[in-house]
Enzyme design. Structure first.
Site, PDB file in Angstrom:
ATOM      1  N   THR A 118     -57.238  27.720  65.704  1.00 48.01           N
ATOM      2  CA  THR A 118     -56.179  28.113  64.774  1.00 48.01           C
ATOM      3  C   THR A 118     -56.537  29.456  64.161  1.00 48.01           C
ATOM      4  OG1 THR A 118     -54.945  27.496  62.770  1.00 48.01           O
ATOM      5  CG2 THR A 118     -57.221  26.766  62.886  1.00 48.01           C
TER       6      THR A 118
ATOM      7  N   HIS B 255     -68.628  14.452  62.313  1.00 48.78           N
ATOM      8  CA  HIS B 255     -70.081  14.270  62.265  1.00 48.78           C
ATOM      9  C   HIS B 255     -70.518  12.968  62.950  1.00 48.78           C
ATOM     10  CE1 HIS B 255     -73.939  15.509  61.171  1.00 48.78           C
ATOM     11  NE2 HIS B 255     -73.807  15.712  59.862  1.00 48.78           N
TER      12      HIS B 255
END
Length: 522
Positions: free
Chosen positions: A441, A493
């Site tokens: 993006t 994560h």
């Protein structure tokens, strides 16, 4: 007096643009706020509108030409006369009147045969398996209107794409069964067309012809002469064109007319409320100005975006790591080879192709970033489909550029341009919206200096690019002014550890700061 038509101010990270489409030609009459030309950059399409009523003088840059910020691409002769003179206009009006009479006679003659014509159902198209229902977005015709074969009747909005429903034959829209905002299913009947029927508009053609001569301003008010910006302003204040008195050329409504109308309406309301409150003392402080509000239901796309963003925040262990990159080597490379690249491939060399190439190489080195979680399994992908975030009038979408490892810089630029245009026009298909292993993006085109992008599930990472800005940097013990850009990698994560995320980001940084590495595969 001649008014210059200029390219708008481009963001710092966008070096130049391309003339995509001229909507007018030399000698055409134009009205204030009318869209004249579309200018295409790496990710967005900019509209350039007329500053005043007049006539298009000279067009300096044709479609396909590369232009810079604030470059003059044409001129408007304010209050000038178009190529056709008054005599031609009169003769055209006479011709139109005679054509209208001939059409009216032909229609009257065939009315008896047509009125009892076959009925054709207007149906919702077949929806993809993953889409259970859709919403009626916009009816472009109303009951009783004449329609022609292949004319777009209605836009139907699904979670991510807009489908057009066209007329199967000439006729009259006899009935609308579902209004705008209604939820509908696949193959559901939403209207009916009487084949070959005559609409209300055909019966009053004589009246409309005389009305055009006697009251042009009234017809212009409700016609397409109202510019897009004026239409938007009317919609914002819940007004129709007939509510506002136009002071522009031929009675056209300008933005100033709408603003004046809103202001005067606000003052009237204020005066009324003041007269009522004079007799009643109040402890509340007096307020002034326009304090109206408007409630608009979310579009289906906006609801889907909101739902997915919340899911991403609530169902992933999202973390963001940052770095910065010196963009001078790429900027120098583009400056050296831009013209030659454009002549050879027919497209400008932008920054996005370098970003995609660097990301693909980094994904090869860190396969966890290209993987996704499915239940208790980790799915590793041996292909490189990159989602490109594209801003559209309906919201942010992420169409997919497939097999990026097999594409050249020119093919990547062409692919991104095609997706951006389809996104702007609402033409993206479900196949183009689904899939993707990683997202890029670029908020820099809007001026964003730093951000923390949100994951695009089921993907495990997203890379945010930002505004390229000159900053003082320490280089070999000396201070230098360099064009720097922040990189932000948000990742899940649960699947990607700090070592992999930082290693991935540093790889992207090194490849962008030394683009020859992309060619040498080092």
């Amino acid at each position: 007096m001649a008014i210059e038509i200029k390219v708008p101010e481009l963001p710092e990270s966008v070096a130049d643009g391309t003339i995509a489409t001229w909507h007018v030609k030399e000698g055409d009459k134009v009205s204030r706020d009318q869209n004249l030309v579309d200018i295409e950059t790496d990710k967005v399409v900019l509209e350039v509108v007329a500053e005043a009523d007049g006539v298009i003088g000279k067009i300096n840059a044709e479609e396909g030409a590369t232009v810079k910020s604030k470059e003059v691409i044409g001129s408007i002769e304010e209050g000038g006369a178009a190529k056709s003179d008054d005599k031609e206009e009169k003769s055209e009006k006479k011709a139109e009147k005679s054509e209208d009479k001939a059409e009216e006679k032909a229609e009257e003659k065939s009315d008896a045969d047509d009125d009892s014509g076959e009925t054709i159902e207007v149906k919702v198209p077949e929806l993809p398996e993953s889409v259970s229902e859709a919403t009626i977005a916009t009816w472009h015709v109303k009951a009783g209107d004449k329609v022609s074969r292949d004319q777009n009747l209605v836009d139907i909005e699904t979670d991510k794409v807009v489908l057009e429903v066209v007329a199967e034959a000439d006729g009259v829209l006899a009935e609308i069964l579902h209004d705008e905002g209604a939820n509908v299913g696949a193959k559901e009947v939403i209207g009916k067309i009487t084949k070959g029927g005559s609409g209300a508009s055909s019966k009053s053609s004589k009246e409309s012809a005389s009305n055009e001569e006697s009251n042009d301003s009234g017809s212009d008010k409700d016609a397409d002469a109202v510019s897009p910006s004026v239409r938007r302003l009317l919609a914002e204040h819940d007004l129709s064109a007939s509510d506002v008195k136009g002071t522009g050329k031929d009675g056209r409504i300008t933005k100033e007319d709408v603003e004046k109308h809103v202001k005067s309406a606000g003052e009237k309301k204020e005066a009324k409320s003041e007269s009522k409150s004079e007799s009643k003392p109040s402890s509340q402080p007096a307020v002034s100005g326009d304090r109206t509000q408007k409630r608009v239901p979310m579009t289906r796309l906006r609801k889907t975006i909101a739902k997915r963003l919340l899911e991403a925040k609530n169902s992933t262990a999202m973390l963001t790591t940052f770095n910065e990159v010196n963009m001078k080597p790429i900027m120098d490379l583009r400056k050296t080879y831009q013209k030659e690249f454009e002549d050879r491939h027919g497209i400008r060399l932008g920054f996005m192709s370098f970003y995609v190439k660097a990301v693909v190489e980094a994904l090869k080195r860190f396969p966890e970033v290209n993987a996704s979680i499915d239940g208790d399994d980790i799915v590793y992908h041996n292909y490189f489909d990159v989602s490109i975030a594209v801003s559209t009038p309906r919201g942010l979408v992420t169409p997919v550029l497939r097999d990026c490892d097999k594409l050249s810089l020119a093919e990547i630029e062409n692919g991104i341009k095609e997706l951006a245009i389809k996104g702007r026009d609402g033409k993206l298909t479900m196949d183009e919206m689904q899939g993707g292993n990683f997202t890029i993006t670029n908020g820099g085109v809007f001026g964003s200096l730093l951000s923390t992008p949100i994951l695009n599930p089921p993907q495990s990472a997203i890379l945010g690019m930002h505004k390229i800005q000159d900053r003082p940097m320490a280089v070999d013990g000396k201070v230098e002014i360099l064009p720097m850009m922040y990189l932000a990698l948000s990742y899940d994560h649960r699947i990607i550890d700090g070592k992999e995320s930082v290693g991935f980001l540093v790889t992207v940084k090194n490849l962008l700061e030394d683009p020859q590495r992309l060619l040498l595969d080092i």
